[in-house]
Structures are given as C-alpha cells and as structure tokens.
Design an enzyme around this catalytic site. Structure first.
Site, PDB file in Angstrom:
ATOM      1  N   SER A  37       0.868  -1.188   0.000  1.00  0.00           N
ATOM      2  CA  SER A  37       0.000   0.000   0.000  1.00  0.00           C
ATOM      3  C   SER A  37       0.900   1.233   0.000  1.00  0.00           C
ATOM      4  O   SER A  37       2.004   1.195   0.558  1.00  0.00           O
ATOM      5  CB  SER A  37      -0.862   0.021   1.264  1.00  0.00           C
ATOM      6  N   TYR A  42      -1.356  -0.572  10.368  1.00  0.00           N
ATOM      7  CA  TYR A  42      -1.546  -1.087   8.995  1.00  0.00           C
ATOM      8  C   TYR A  42      -0.399  -0.619   8.106  1.00  0.00           C
ATOM      9  O   TYR A  42       0.196  -1.419   7.367  1.00  0.00           O
ATOM     10  CB  TYR A  42      -2.890  -0.593   8.462  1.00  0.00           C
TER      11      TYR A  42
HETATM   12  P1  NAP Z   1     -11.501  -5.670   0.595  1.00  0.00           P
HETATM   13  O1  NAP Z   1     -12.360  -5.071  -0.470  1.00  0.00           O
HETATM   14  O2  NAP Z   1     -11.794  -5.395   2.027  1.00  0.00           O
HETATM   15  O3  NAP Z   1     -11.468  -7.257   0.339  1.00  0.00           O
HETATM   16  C1  NAP Z   1     -10.766  -8.028   1.246  1.00  0.00           C
HETATM   17  C2  NAP Z   1     -10.604  -9.437   0.718  1.00  0.00           C
HETATM   18  O4  NAP Z   1      -9.697 -10.099   1.594  1.00  0.00           O
HETATM   19  C3  NAP Z   1     -11.879 -10.235   0.741  1.00  0.00           C
HETATM   20  O5  NAP Z   1     -11.809 -11.180  -0.304  1.00  0.00           O
HETATM   21  C4  NAP Z   1     -11.837 -10.898   2.101  1.00  0.00           C
HETATM   22  O6  NAP Z   1     -12.554 -12.133   2.170  1.00  0.00           O
HETATM   23  C5  NAP Z   1     -10.375 -11.149   2.239  1.00  0.00           C
HETATM   24  N1  NAP Z   1      -9.916 -11.222   3.619  1.00  0.00           N
HETATM   25  C6  NAP Z   1     -10.188 -10.384   4.657  1.00  0.00           C
HETATM   26  N2  NAP Z   1      -9.583 -10.811   5.772  1.00  0.00           N
HETATM   27  C7  NAP Z   1      -8.926 -11.946   5.427  1.00  0.00           C
HETATM   28  C8  NAP Z   1      -8.167 -12.886   6.141  1.00  0.00           C
HETATM   29  N3  NAP Z   1      -7.926 -12.756   7.443  1.00  0.00           N
HETATM   30  N4  NAP Z   1      -7.677 -13.952   5.474  1.00  0.00           N
HETATM   31  C9  NAP Z   1      -7.904 -14.110   4.164  1.00  0.00           C
HETATM   32  N5  NAP Z   1      -8.635 -13.283   3.425  1.00  0.00           N
HETATM   33  C10 NAP Z   1      -9.131 -12.203   4.062  1.00  0.00           C
HETATM   34  O7  NAP Z   1      -9.981  -5.264   0.392  1.00  0.00           O
HETATM   35  P2  NAP Z   1      -9.211  -4.598  -0.862  1.00  0.00           P
HETATM   36  O8  NAP Z   1      -9.380  -3.128  -0.781  1.00  0.00           O
HETATM   37  O9  NAP Z   1      -9.521  -5.313  -2.098  1.00  0.00           O
HETATM   38  O10 NAP Z   1      -7.710  -4.883  -0.416  1.00  0.00           O
HETATM   39  C11 NAP Z   1      -6.922  -5.913  -0.969  1.00  0.00           C
HETATM   40  C12 NAP Z   1      -5.471  -5.626  -0.644  1.00  0.00           C
HETATM   41  O11 NAP Z   1      -5.117  -4.361  -1.194  1.00  0.00           O
HETATM   42  C13 NAP Z   1      -5.165  -5.544   0.841  1.00  0.00           C
HETATM   43  O12 NAP Z   1      -3.913  -6.135   1.105  1.00  0.00           O
HETATM   44  C14 NAP Z   1      -5.107  -4.061   1.110  1.00  0.00           C
HETATM   45  O13 NAP Z   1      -4.303  -3.748   2.207  1.00  0.00           O
HETATM   46  C15 NAP Z   1      -4.520  -3.570  -0.185  1.00  0.00           C
HETATM   47  N6  NAP Z   1      -4.757  -2.135  -0.446  1.00  0.00           N
HETATM   48  C16 NAP Z   1      -6.034  -1.681  -0.658  1.00  0.00           C
HETATM   49  C17 NAP Z   1      -6.218  -0.318  -0.893  1.00  0.00           C
HETATM   50  C18 NAP Z   1      -7.580   0.280  -1.138  1.00  0.00           C
HETATM   51  O14 NAP Z   1      -7.701   1.529  -1.158  1.00  0.00           O
HETATM   52  N7  NAP Z   1      -8.620  -0.518  -1.340  1.00  0.00           N
HETATM   53  C19 NAP Z   1      -5.129   0.545  -0.895  1.00  0.00           C
HETATM   54  C20 NAP Z   1      -3.863   0.029  -0.671  1.00  0.00           C
HETATM   55  C21 NAP Z   1      -3.696  -1.315  -0.450  1.00  0.00           C
HETATM   56  P3  NAP Z   1     -14.141 -12.184   2.516  1.00  0.00           P
HETATM   57  O15 NAP Z   1     -14.844 -11.753   1.240  1.00  0.00           O
HETATM   58  O16 NAP Z   1     -14.374 -13.626   2.839  1.00  0.00           O
HETATM   59  O17 NAP Z   1     -14.369 -11.259   3.651  1.00  0.00           O
END
Ligand code: NAP
Length: 249
Positions: free
Chosen positions: A144, A158
């Site tokens: 991130s 985080y």
């Molecule tokens: P999200 O929309 O909250 O989706 C989270 C996903 O991870 C879901 O498939 C969820 O499964 C799964 N998950 C949650 N807790 C978990 C656990 N303990 N073990 C295994 N799977 C788990 O998140 P996202 O925004 O797509 O983020 C994905 C990655 O990108 C993360 O590493 C996040 O830190 C990074 N990121 C995101 C952003 C942003 O702005 N969105 C920015 C920078 C980095 P369920 O569907 O079963 O709950």
C-alpha cells in the site's frame, strides 16, 4: 496464456476479485481464497466458469497456518502452481492513534498482513523453486502507499505492516532469484473497495480523492492489470521491485 494455477488470497472481493477475473482471462486456473464470504467467492468462481475459465474457492483465513496449508493442498489438486498473489489484507478501525491501540488489534493486523503473506510465500516457494524440483513462478505482494505515507492518525499499524511487506519483497526476491521465482509488489493508492467500510469509513477513498494528483480514486481493475502484468513473461526481468499504482499519490 498459461494453464498454471494462481493462488489469490482474499480473492472474493475488491482487488483480489478483480485480479482473479483478470488472471482467468489470461488462462490461469484460479484458486480463490476467502475469509468468510463464501457467497462472494462462489460468485467469482461462477463468473470465471461462465467465461470458460477454471476456478475454485477455498476458505482460508491467512491468520491461520492450518488454513494456509489447506489452501495450498487444494491448489496442488487443481494443477501446477505458477503464481501467488498475496492480496488478503485488513485494516483496524480508522482514526485510532497508536496511543489508543490494543495489543489484539496490532497482533491481528500483523498476523494477517505480514505473517499470512510470509507463510503463503513459504508454501509457494516450496512448490515453485527449482531448488525443490519446481518449475519457477511469480509471487506478487500487495502492499500500500501507506507504507511510504505512514497513515498518521488513521492506522499506523496497517501502514507499518505494509512497510514490512515491501522489505519482504526485496529480501525474498533476492533469496529465490536464481531458483526461477520472481517476487514483486504493488502499492495501491486509494482504491474504491469495501476495505474502507471495514475500517469504519465507507467514503474514505472518495473523501480523500482531492489529495491524489490525478484527482480521482482508482478502481480494482487498475490494480489487477498491474498484477497480471507482473505475473506475465512481459515482466521477465522484474524482481524485488514494488510498483506504485496510485494516481501519483
Ligand atoms: P476488501 O475489499 O476489504 O477485500 C478483502 C478481501 O480479503 C476479501 O476477499 C476478504 O474475504 C479477504 N480477507 C479479509 N480478511 C482476510 C483474512 N484474514 N484472510 C484471508 N482473506 C481475508 O480489500 P481490498 O481493498 O480489495 O484490499 C486488498 C489488498 O489491497 C489488501 O492487502 C489491502 O491492504 C490492499 N490495499 C487496498 C487499498 C484500497 O484503497 N482498497 C489501498 C492500498 C492497499 P471475505 O470476502 O471472505 O471477507
């Protein structure tokens, strides 16, 4: 195109879901890990199968080593592992200062975001490294921009976990570079997914969009496109690098 297996943790929603669809479109057999939302994971599988792709959903909380071992066992039965996307990641409640954080919160963040990623990489290296009789592969770690910004007054724990991921990408890449495995990372910026709601602030990305040089949030597909490029032979000389996909943030 490839017929290799890719394991994507947290593949049921958000960036992981978009990556699963993009990888399937490039011929990967996709193993979708999910924490609890079976319905969402099954929907991704259906969508991939509807486009003549191959996918399975496997429940895997990456905070559990037993779940991770089961995830990779399911992947073994599905085909030859060619890639891992360490995508699963969580945030604690947004707006909590370090002097207010509980040990449980910090430990859970580190367990899922760091330990989970390292354990998944361990399992992938055991299967893909030529040292272990494997045929090589790619590991993409989702970091991130928080790793660089620090996320003061939001979620410093985080941000620190993602800083660890950036270091892990460098070290693991060097460790396995001569064993046919490339390791790279992506630092997404503000992406429109459910993660902001899970931190208690559903409109966070849109509220902060004005701080992005491009003046907009990103969409999950923009991260997925970078992930599948890193997984492809077009990125054959890329290892140890982490790419910002953040609209300039
Ligand atoms: P999200 O929309 O909250 O989706 C989270 C996903 O991870 C879901 O498939 C969820 O499964 C799964 N998950 C949650 N807790 C978990 C656990 N303990 N073990 C295994 N799977 C788990 O998140 P996202 O925004 O797509 O983020 C994905 C990655 O990108 C993360 O590493 C996040 O830190 C990074 N990121 C995101 C952003 C942003 O702005 N969105 C920015 C920078 C980095 P369920 O569907 O079963 O709950």
């Amino acid at each position: 195109m490839t017929d290799k297996v890719v394991v994507i943790t947290g593949g049921s929603r958000g960036i992981g879901r978009a990556t699963a669809l993009a990888a399937a479109a490039r011929g990967f057999r996709v193993v979708i890990g999910y924490a609890s939302n079976k319905e969402a994971a099954d929907e991704v599988v259906s969508q991939i199968e509807g486009s003549n792709g191959k996918a399975i959903a496997v429940k895997c909380d990456v905070g559990s080593e037993a779940d991770i071992l089961a995830l990779f066992k399911a992947a073994d039965a599905f085909g030859t592992l060619g890639a891992l996307v360490n995508n699963a990641g969580i945030v604690g409640k947004s707006g909590v200062r370090v002097d207010e954080m509980t040990a449980d919160r910090i430990q859970r963040t580190m367990s899922v975001n760091i330990t989970g990623s390292i354990l998944c990489a361990r399992e992938a290296v055991k299967r893909m490294s030529t040292k272990h009789g494997g045929k090589g592969g790619v590991i993409v770690n989702i970091s991130s921009v928080a790793a660089k910004l620090g996320s003061a007054n939001t979620y410093v724990d985080y941000a620190a976990s993602k800083g660890a991921i950036d270091t892990f990408t460098v070290g693991l890449a060097q460790e396995v570079a001569s064993e046919g495995i490339r390791v790279a990372g992506i630092r997404p910026g503000l992406i429109d997914t459910d993660i902001h709601a899970s931190g208690g602030e559903p409109d966070r990305a849109h509220r902060l969009a004005h701080m992005v040089p491009m003046k907009r949030v990103g969409v999950a597909e923009e991260i997925a496109n970078a992930v599948v490029w890193l997984m492809s032979d077009e990125a054959s000389y890329v290892t140890g690098a982490t790419l910002d996909v953040s609209g300039g943030r």
